[in-house]
Design a protein around this motif. Structure first.
Motif, PDB file in Angstrom:
ATOM      1  N   ALA A  90       0.650  -1.165   0.064  1.00  0.00           N
ATOM      2  CA  ALA A  90       0.014  -0.008   0.085  1.00  0.00           C
ATOM      3  C   ALA A  90       1.109   1.192   0.106  1.00  0.00           C
ATOM      4  CB  ALA A  90      -0.965  -0.059   1.210  1.00  0.00           C
ATOM      5  N   LEU A  91       1.813   1.329   0.842  1.00  0.00           N
ATOM      6  CA  LEU A  91       2.791   2.377   0.885  1.00  0.00           C
ATOM      7  C   LEU A  91       3.409   2.657  -0.348  1.00  0.00           C
ATOM      8  CD1 LEU A  91       4.413   1.806   4.406  1.00  0.00           C
ATOM      9  CD2 LEU A  91       2.737   3.686   3.789  1.00  0.00           C
ATOM     10  N   ARG A  92       4.037   1.676  -1.144  1.00  0.00           N
ATOM     11  CA  ARG A  92       4.631   1.683  -2.533  1.00  0.00           C
ATOM     12  C   ARG A  92       3.984   2.325  -3.325  1.00  0.00           C
ATOM     13  NH1 ARG A  92       5.527  -1.898  -7.011  1.00  0.00           N
ATOM     14  NH2 ARG A  92       3.975  -3.218  -6.194  1.00  0.00           N
ATOM     15  N   ALA A  93       2.368   2.386  -3.359  1.00  0.00           N
ATOM     16  CA  ALA A  93       1.639   2.868  -4.526  1.00  0.00           C
ATOM     17  C   ALA A  93       1.331   4.451  -4.200  1.00  0.00           C
ATOM     18  CB  ALA A  93       0.068   2.100  -4.360  1.00  0.00           C
ATOM     19  N   ILE A  94       1.845   4.934  -3.071  1.00  0.00           N
ATOM     20  CA  ILE A  94       1.570   6.382  -2.881  1.00  0.00           C
ATOM     21  C   ILE A  94       2.625   7.047  -3.692  1.00  0.00           C
ATOM     22  CG2 ILE A  94       1.867   8.203  -1.158  1.00  0.00           C
ATOM     23  CD1 ILE A  94       1.132   6.036   0.997  1.00  0.00           C
ATOM     24  N   PRO A  95       2.357   8.060  -4.572  1.00  0.00           N
ATOM     25  CA  PRO A  95       3.344   8.871  -5.323  1.00  0.00           C
ATOM     26  C   PRO A  95       4.117   9.717  -4.332  1.00  0.00           C
ATOM     27  CG  PRO A  95       0.815   9.189  -6.049  1.00  0.00           C
ATOM     28  CD  PRO A  95       1.052   8.543  -4.733  1.00  0.00           C
ATOM     29  N   ALA A 132       3.181  13.129  -2.901  1.00  0.00           N
ATOM     30  CA  ALA A 132       2.040  13.115  -2.065  1.00  0.00           C
ATOM     31  C   ALA A 132       2.728  13.059  -0.515  1.00  0.00           C
ATOM     32  CB  ALA A 132       1.302  11.635  -2.097  1.00  0.00           C
ATOM     33  N   TRP A 133       4.064  12.642  -0.473  1.00  0.00           N
ATOM     34  CA  TRP A 133       4.813  12.584   0.817  1.00  0.00           C
ATOM     35  C   TRP A 133       5.274  14.026   1.338  1.00  0.00           C
ATOM     36  CZ3 TRP A 133       4.411   8.390   3.890  1.00  0.00           C
ATOM     37  CH2 TRP A 133       4.246   7.197   3.249  1.00  0.00           C
ATOM     38  N   VAL A 134       5.445  14.862   0.313  1.00  0.00           N
ATOM     39  CA  VAL A 134       5.990  16.146   0.461  1.00  0.00           C
ATOM     40  C   VAL A 134       5.140  16.734   1.674  1.00  0.00           C
ATOM     41  CG1 VAL A 134       6.590  18.417  -0.471  1.00  0.00           C
ATOM     42  CG2 VAL A 134       7.040  16.247  -1.857  1.00  0.00           C
ATOM     43  N   TRP A 184      17.676   9.576  -7.718  1.00  0.00           N
ATOM     44  CA  TRP A 184      17.839  10.584  -8.657  1.00  0.00           C
ATOM     45  C   TRP A 184      16.425  11.304  -9.149  1.00  0.00           C
ATOM     46  CZ3 TRP A 184      22.029  13.170  -8.766  1.00  0.00           C
ATOM     47  CH2 TRP A 184      23.162  12.572  -8.402  1.00  0.00           C
ATOM     48  N   MET A 185      15.426  10.617  -9.165  1.00  0.00           N
ATOM     49  CA  MET A 185      13.972  10.845  -9.817  1.00  0.00           C
ATOM     50  C   MET A 185      13.352  11.819  -8.436  1.00  0.00           C
ATOM     51  SD  MET A 185      12.575   8.072 -11.993  1.00  0.00           S
ATOM     52  CE  MET A 185      13.499   7.438 -13.265  1.00  0.00           C
ATOM     53  N   PHE A 186      13.611  11.017  -7.317  1.00  0.00           N
ATOM     54  CA  PHE A 186      13.044  11.388  -5.891  1.00  0.00           C
ATOM     55  C   PHE A 186      13.742  12.950  -5.561  1.00  0.00           C
ATOM     56  CE2 PHE A 186      10.381   8.041  -5.900  1.00  0.00           C
ATOM     57  CZ  PHE A 186       9.425   7.888  -4.961  1.00  0.00           C
ATOM     58  N   LEU A 187      14.845  12.946  -5.983  1.00  0.00           N
ATOM     59  CA  LEU A 187      15.778  14.184  -5.554  1.00  0.00           C
ATOM     60  C   LEU A 187      15.138  15.365  -5.974  1.00  0.00           C
ATOM     61  CD1 LEU A 187      18.501  15.438  -4.650  1.00  0.00           C
ATOM     62  CD2 LEU A 187      19.118  15.311  -7.091  1.00  0.00           C
ATOM     63  N   VAL A 188      14.598  15.467  -7.375  1.00  0.00           N
ATOM     64  CA  VAL A 188      13.977  16.660  -7.776  1.00  0.00           C
ATOM     65  C   VAL A 188      12.764  17.007  -7.012  1.00  0.00           C
ATOM     66  CG1 VAL A 188      12.680  17.596  -9.768  1.00  0.00           C
ATOM     67  CG2 VAL A 188      14.614  16.182  -9.893  1.00  0.00           C
ATOM     68  N   ALA A 189      11.849  15.825  -6.589  1.00  0.00           N
ATOM     69  CA  ALA A 189      10.808  16.228  -5.931  1.00  0.00           C
ATOM     70  C   ALA A 189      11.239  16.621  -4.432  1.00  0.00           C
ATOM     71  CB  ALA A 189       9.826  15.040  -5.478  1.00  0.00           C
TER      72      ALA A 189
END
Length: 274
Positions: free
Chosen positions: A116-121, A124-126, A206-211
């Motif tokens: 379930a946690l893996r499906a969160i974009p 959405a955590w920001v 690296w992708m999450f770094l941008v967010a």
């Protein structure tokens, strides 16, 4: 005639060692063709320069950033964040993935929650991380760690569960302890899957770094992207994207080198020449 034959034989001996370098040169063909094509299209006016800057203009932007010292500060900030988040996320994934892979009870408790946690974009955590951890470095590293956790966890879990049962039975026959069974049989057999997960996790880091660097950052490559958008500077945006691509490729190549060294015992298919 014998001298000529000797020279030819020496060249023939050197040919296998030249193959890796030729393969590396082939990897430059597509990027160079794209850069040349973009330069031609922009200079000819087919592509508007205010939307897609010429590669030479992007190179000038990178040069000015490097001379001012600003480029090094942004790269260092991003590298530290990615390294910290990747190590934390991948380390936790190895520990928890091994535990879940060994225990059906742990899988029954944890697997539904993790899926379930893996499906969160990522975005959405920001807001939640901002509320919990403020706007310092901590939420940025935590967000990257979240991105790195799941690829390693899933790959390691699949690697352990796909191990031949006979290998485990041999370890039990020799009365190996649970720790010795993991260290000497399970983890070595799951290494191919683990490295696949690690490389995927590094890419996602690296992708999450941008967010992560959109969270009130004042430096970093994600900040450069945001700054270029706000100041309507496409050259700065493209420069940041290119830097992310280069750093991502270099870090993946380093991990791939470690993978090759760690899995040198494998006699696997490497693909044909065509």
């Amino acid at each position: 005639m014998s001298a000529l034959n000797l020279r030819l034989s020496r060249w023939a001996e050197r040919l296998p060692s030249l193959r890796p370098s030729l393969a590396n040169l082939r990897g430059w063909a597509v990027p160079l063709a794209l850069l040349l094509g973009l330069e031609t299209l922009v200079r000819s006016g087919i592509l508007p320069a205010h939307q897609m800057p010429a590669p030479t203009q992007v190179a000038q932007t990178l040069f000015h950033l490097a001379v001012s010292g600003e480029l090094l500060r942004h790269i260092n900030a991003s590298l530290l964040r990615v390294a910290g988040g990747f190590l934390i996320g991948a380390g936790l994934a190895i520990v928890i993935g091994t535990w879940v892979g060994l225990s059906r009870r742990a899988e029954a408790y944890l697997e539904p929650t993790f899926q379930a946690l893996r499906a969160i974009p990522s975005l959405a955590w920001v807001p939640l991380l901002l509320l919990w951890l403020g706007i310092d470095e901590t939420p940025k590293v935590v967000l990257i760690a979240l991105g790195a956790f799941f690829p390693v966890y899933l790959a390691l879990l699949a690697g352990i569960r796909n191990i031949d049962r006979k290998l485990v039975e041999v370890g039990q026959l020799y009365q190996l302890s649970r720790f010795a069974l993991v260290r000497r049989i399970l983890l070595p057999a799951a290494l191919p899957n683990l490295f696949t997960g690690l490389r995927g996790a590094l890419s996602l880091s690296w992708m999450f770094l941008v967010a992560a660097e959109l969270i009130a950052a004042t430096r970093g490559l994600g900040y450069l992207l945001s700054d270029g958008r706000e100041t309507s500077r496409p050259d700065l945006v493209i420069a940041a994207i290119l830097l992310l691509a280069v750093l991502g490729k270099l870090s993946d190549s380093l991990l791939k080198y470690w993978e090759t060294r760690a899995l040198s015992w494998r006699d696997s298919y490497q693909g044909g020449e065509n």
